[in-house]
Each structure stands twice: as C-alpha cells, then as structure tokens.
Design a protein around this motif. Structure first.
Motif, mmCIF file in Angstrom:
data_model
loop_
_atom_site.group_PDB
_atom_site.id
_atom_site.type_symbol
_atom_site.label_atom_id
_atom_site.label_comp_id
_atom_site.label_asym_id
_atom_site.label_seq_id
_atom_site.Cartn_x
_atom_site.Cartn_y
_atom_site.Cartn_z
ATOM 1 N N ARG A 126 0.829 -1.197 0.000
ATOM 2 C CA ARG A 126 0.000 0.000 0.000
ATOM 3 C C ARG A 126 0.870 1.256 0.000
ATOM 4 N NH1 ARG A 126 -4.343 1.234 4.881
ATOM 5 N NH2 ARG A 126 -3.922 3.483 5.033
ATOM 6 N N THR A 127 0.517 2.207 -0.851
ATOM 7 C CA THR A 127 1.159 3.510 -0.898
ATOM 8 C C THR A 127 0.089 4.564 -0.627
ATOM 9 O OG1 THR A 127 2.827 2.768 -2.488
ATOM 10 C CG2 THR A 127 2.453 5.139 -2.313
ATOM 11 N N ASP A 128 0.321 5.424 0.369
ATOM 12 C CA ASP A 128 -0.686 6.368 0.854
ATOM 13 C C ASP A 128 -0.328 7.803 0.518
ATOM 14 O OD1 ASP A 128 -1.837 4.168 1.999
ATOM 15 O OD2 ASP A 128 -1.547 4.808 4.078
ATOM 16 N N GLN A 129 -1.383 8.628 0.438
ATOM 17 C CA GLN A 129 -1.199 10.080 0.365
ATOM 18 C C GLN A 129 -1.196 10.653 1.777
ATOM 19 O OE1 GLN A 129 -4.420 9.220 0.733
ATOM 20 N NE2 GLN A 129 -4.998 10.895 2.125
ATOM 21 N N GLU A 130 -0.407 11.718 1.979
ATOM 22 C CA GLU A 130 -0.407 12.451 3.242
ATOM 23 C C GLU A 130 -0.326 13.939 2.901
ATOM 24 O OE1 GLU A 130 2.548 11.100 6.014
ATOM 25 O OE2 GLU A 130 1.915 9.000 5.871
ATOM 26 N N GLY A 131 -1.425 14.663 3.066
ATOM 27 C CA GLY A 131 -1.466 16.080 2.756
ATOM 28 C C GLY A 131 -0.941 16.916 3.912
ATOM 29 N N GLU A 132 -0.036 17.868 3.615
ATOM 30 C CA GLU A 132 0.627 18.611 4.691
ATOM 31 C C GLU A 132 0.917 20.062 4.293
ATOM 32 O OE1 GLU A 132 3.943 16.508 6.336
ATOM 33 O OE2 GLU A 132 3.029 14.536 5.984
ATOM 34 N N LEU A 133 0.958 20.932 5.277
ATOM 35 C CA LEU A 133 1.462 22.282 5.104
ATOM 36 C C LEU A 133 2.983 22.236 5.084
ATOM 37 C CD1 LEU A 133 1.087 25.424 5.104
ATOM 38 C CD2 LEU A 133 1.273 25.289 7.606
ATOM 39 N N GLY A 134 3.581 22.886 4.080
ATOM 40 C CA GLY A 134 5.034 22.981 4.006
ATOM 41 C C GLY A 134 5.518 24.356 4.434
ATOM 42 N N VAL A 135 6.578 24.403 5.222
ATOM 43 C CA VAL A 135 7.196 25.646 5.687
ATOM 44 C C VAL A 135 8.540 25.793 4.984
ATOM 45 C CG1 VAL A 135 8.094 26.908 7.684
ATOM 46 C CG2 VAL A 135 6.088 25.412 7.939
ATOM 47 N N VAL A 136 8.751 26.935 4.335
ATOM 48 C CA VAL A 136 10.000 27.206 3.625
ATOM 49 C C VAL A 136 10.843 28.167 4.456
ATOM 50 C CG1 VAL A 136 11.045 28.095 1.514
ATOM 51 C CG2 VAL A 136 8.848 26.882 1.408
ATOM 52 N N CYS A 158 2.187 23.852 -0.361
ATOM 53 C CA CYS A 158 1.502 22.571 -0.164
ATOM 54 C C CYS A 158 2.498 21.438 -0.401
ATOM 55 C CB CYS A 158 0.348 22.424 -1.147
ATOM 56 S SG CYS A 158 -0.936 23.677 -1.044
ATOM 57 N N VAL A 159 2.434 20.416 0.442
ATOM 58 C CA VAL A 159 3.315 19.253 0.323
ATOM 59 C C VAL A 159 2.487 17.979 0.435
ATOM 60 C CG1 VAL A 159 5.255 17.987 1.318
ATOM 61 C CG2 VAL A 159 5.260 20.473 1.380
ATOM 62 N N LEU A 160 2.748 17.034 -0.454
ATOM 63 C CA LEU A 160 2.223 15.680 -0.303
ATOM 64 C C LEU A 160 3.378 14.765 0.076
ATOM 65 C CD1 LEU A 160 -0.194 15.661 -3.336
ATOM 66 C CD2 LEU A 160 -0.873 15.206 -0.965
ATOM 67 N N ASP A 161 3.284 14.171 1.243
ATOM 68 C CA ASP A 161 4.309 13.255 1.743
ATOM 69 C C ASP A 161 3.827 11.838 1.432
ATOM 70 O OD1 ASP A 161 6.320 11.953 3.099
ATOM 71 O OD2 ASP A 161 5.488 12.347 5.097
ATOM 72 N N ILE A 162 4.195 11.331 0.253
ATOM 73 C CA ILE A 162 3.743 10.009 -0.182
ATOM 74 C C ILE A 162 4.553 8.944 0.557
ATOM 75 C CG2 ILE A 162 3.338 8.530 -2.171
ATOM 76 C CD1 ILE A 162 1.735 11.158 -2.189
ATOM 77 N N THR A 163 3.880 7.865 0.960
ATOM 78 C CA THR A 163 4.496 6.893 1.866
ATOM 79 C C THR A 163 4.114 5.468 1.496
ATOM 80 O OG1 THR A 163 4.299 8.508 3.668
ATOM 81 C CG2 THR A 163 4.776 6.230 4.285
ATOM 82 N N VAL A 164 5.114 4.590 1.362
ATOM 83 C CA VAL A 164 4.876 3.159 1.199
ATOM 84 C C VAL A 164 4.767 2.522 2.577
ATOM 85 C CG1 VAL A 164 5.886 0.965 0.447
ATOM 86 C CG2 VAL A 164 6.029 2.958 -1.025
ATOM 87 N N ARG A 165 3.733 1.698 2.783
ATOM 88 C CA ARG A 165 3.545 1.008 4.063
ATOM 89 C C ARG A 165 4.267 -0.335 4.030
ATOM 90 N NH1 ARG A 165 2.371 5.320 6.932
ATOM 91 N NH2 ARG A 165 0.599 6.475 6.050
ATOM 92 N N SER A 166 5.585 -0.259 4.071
ATOM 93 C CA SER A 166 6.413 -1.467 4.119
ATOM 94 C C SER A 166 7.285 -1.402 5.357
ATOM 95 C CB SER A 166 7.250 -1.587 2.833
ATOM 96 O OG SER A 166 8.003 -0.411 2.610
ATOM 97 N N GLY A 167 8.276 -2.257 5.457
ATOM 98 C CA GLY A 167 9.003 -2.378 6.712
ATOM 99 C C GLY A 167 10.256 -1.551 6.850
ATOM 100 N N GLU A 168 10.638 -0.826 5.801
ATOM 101 C CA GLU A 168 11.888 -0.080 5.862
ATOM 102 C C GLU A 168 11.774 1.150 6.769
ATOM 103 O OE1 GLU A 168 11.703 -2.096 1.824
ATOM 104 O OE2 GLU A 168 10.344 -0.928 3.088
ATOM 105 N N ASP A 169 12.908 1.777 6.986
ATOM 106 C CA ASP A 169 12.967 3.027 7.743
ATOM 107 C C ASP A 169 12.086 4.083 7.081
ATOM 108 O OD1 ASP A 169 14.616 4.837 9.695
ATOM 109 O OD2 ASP A 169 14.700 5.843 7.757
#
Length: 288
Positions: A126-136, A158-169
């Motif tokens: 599974r790969t998820d979307q994560e919507g976030e405020l970005g600070v520059v 605006c930042v999307l922090d895309i994330t794979v739900r696997s076992g790595e760091d």
C-alpha cells in the motif's frame, strides 16, 4: 506574494489570474543552480519581512497558459514531522508521536511539481497520500526559540508526503522519486498572519479523505521550527513538512490527488502504477 517556477525554470509572481515574469529583473543576483531560481532568490535576499518586487512593465502571461513546476525542485533538506496530529496517531494506532519520534529526512530528489505523477513502486504494498502544510525557511536558524521561529520563515507551500507502508525506515519509505509533490507556488510569510489556523483538505479520486486545520498540530509551526533547529541547522530554502492528519489511504493507478490549503493554494498531481513491481522483486530482496 506568491512565487512560482514555470516554463523550464523561470521565476514568476502570481498576480490575480496572471503570472508576471520576474526572471530578468533578478538577473543581477547571478545564475541559479539546480535548486532553482526561487531557491537562489531566497538565498541571495537578506530578508526582513517580505521582499517586494516591482512588477511595473514586466511581461505577463495568463496562469492557464504556463506549465507550473515545483517551486523548489531541489531543496537543501526536506524535513518531515511524523505523527504530528492526534487523530492520525489514533487511526494508525501509534503509541508514540512527534514528541517521542523527533523528525526525519526525505531525499530532495523525491520532489515533483503540479500536474506530474506519483509513481507507485510496488503492486502489493500500500502507498498512501499524506497532505501537509510545508514551511519554507528564509533565514538560517539554529537553536531559535518558538517566539522567534516565524522570523526565520520565507513562506508556505503545499506538500504531499507520499508513503509506502512497508518495513523499511521512514526515510526510505518516503524518499522514492516522485514522493514529494510540492507547490503550486510559495506564499510569502507576510501573507499568512498565523500558520497555525489554516484549513487543509485532501481529496483522492474526487472524494475527500483528509480535512483539518493546522490548529490541531501537536507541534505547531513555531514549536516545530524551534525543535528542529535544536537538532540541525536550517538553511534558506529548506522545507519542513509539518505532518498529516487522519484520512491517509491507498493510492491506485489513475487517481488524482488534490491538496487545498487555505491562503496557500491548490496542488494537484496524478498517480501512475504502470511500472510498479511486486515487492519481492525489489533489488536486494533475496540478500540475507
């Protein structure tokens, strides 16, 4: 002021429905490197509040006629804030939050801009979307207090922090190429009275998955900058992704992700799973 990159690295100011090309007006600041014209502008501008740009007589083009790019295509650092909303902590059944975990780094090569595609790496993870405020970051920050933190901010995006739900760091799971959509522009700090009061909404496939306000952050923007600067020096052009609320979910080939942040902007990207591989076929998977 909203600053955007467009048409192969040109720098523009969004003015209503137009983009005003300020590239030539900033030519005396030198030639931008791979980090882009906006990063170069931030680094070479001594900031004391927002720096106004005179737009008189400069060429204009309708926003609808340009190709917007990631405003910061290669930030010096991308810093992530894990588990920084209590509702996200609850939905993921985490026992810890940012207060316990600290921050993490994402590869700057993971940045893409508006209209590009997130590439799904695996067919069976599974790969998820994560919507976030970005600070520059606009001014070098080291051990700054929360009270002084916003003095070091250039702007917000605006930042999307895309994330794979696997076992790595965490840094591995969030650093695949295309895993940090950024944009559509950077809004300078003088246009945002309080970054801890912004509404955030993220839709996937036409359905709303995430809706919150940054008032619900565990570490607000000020506290997050203060904490992060106690760990690492923040330099102009660094980006802090402030964390995601509840509502993360799986992405599928053909999805459209739309992140709207009040007073900041609307970032839209696609999702492409046509080159995804089974997780067991990843390089090194048979090495023990």
């Amino acid at each position: 002021m909203r600053l955007a990159l467009f048409d192969k690295g040109r720098l523009g100011v969004v003015d209503g429905d137009d983009l005003v090309d300020v590239t030539e007006r900033l030519a005396d600041r030198g030639t931008p490197g791979p980090a882009g014209a906006l990063h170069h502008y931030i680094e070479t501008t001594v900031r004391d509040g927002a720096v106004a740009l005179d737009l008189t007589g400069l060429p204009r083009v309708p926003l609808t006629e340009v190709d917007l790019e990631a405003p910061l295509p290669r930030p010096g650092k991308i810093i992530g804030a894990p588990v920084n909303y209590l509702d996200h902590k609850a939905e993921m059944e985490y026992t810890t939050s940012i207060a316990d975990l600290g921050v993490f780094l994402k590869a700057n090569s993971s940045v893409i801009g508006p209209g590009q595609d997130v590439l799904l790496p695996y067919t069976d993870k599974r790969t998820d979307q994560e919507g976030e405020l970005g600070v520059v970051i606009g001014r070098t920050a080291r051990h700054v207090s929360a009270d002084k933190a916003l003095d070091h901010v250039f702007g917000y995006t605006c930042v999307l922090d895309i994330t794979v739900r696997s076992g790595e760091d965490r840094s591995t799971r969030k650093s695949f190429d295309t895993f940090t959509p950024l944009g559509p522009w950077v809004v300078t700090a003088d246009d945002i009275a309080d970054p801890d009061t912004l509404g955030l909404r993220c839709d996937v496939g036409g359905e709303t998955r995430q809706r919150t306000t940054t008032a619900d952050l565990i570490f607000g923007v000020r506290e997050l900058i203060a904490y992060t600067s106690s760990v690492m020096t923040l330099h102009p052009g660094d980006v802090i992704a402030t964390g995601t609320p509840a509502g993360v979910g799986p992405l599928s080939h053909g999805d459209r992700i739309v992140l709207d942040i009040e007073q900041v902007g609307r970032l839209e990207v696609g999702v492409d799973g046509s080159r995804a591989l089974p997780y067991a076929h990843r390089p090194g998977s048979r090495v023990r």
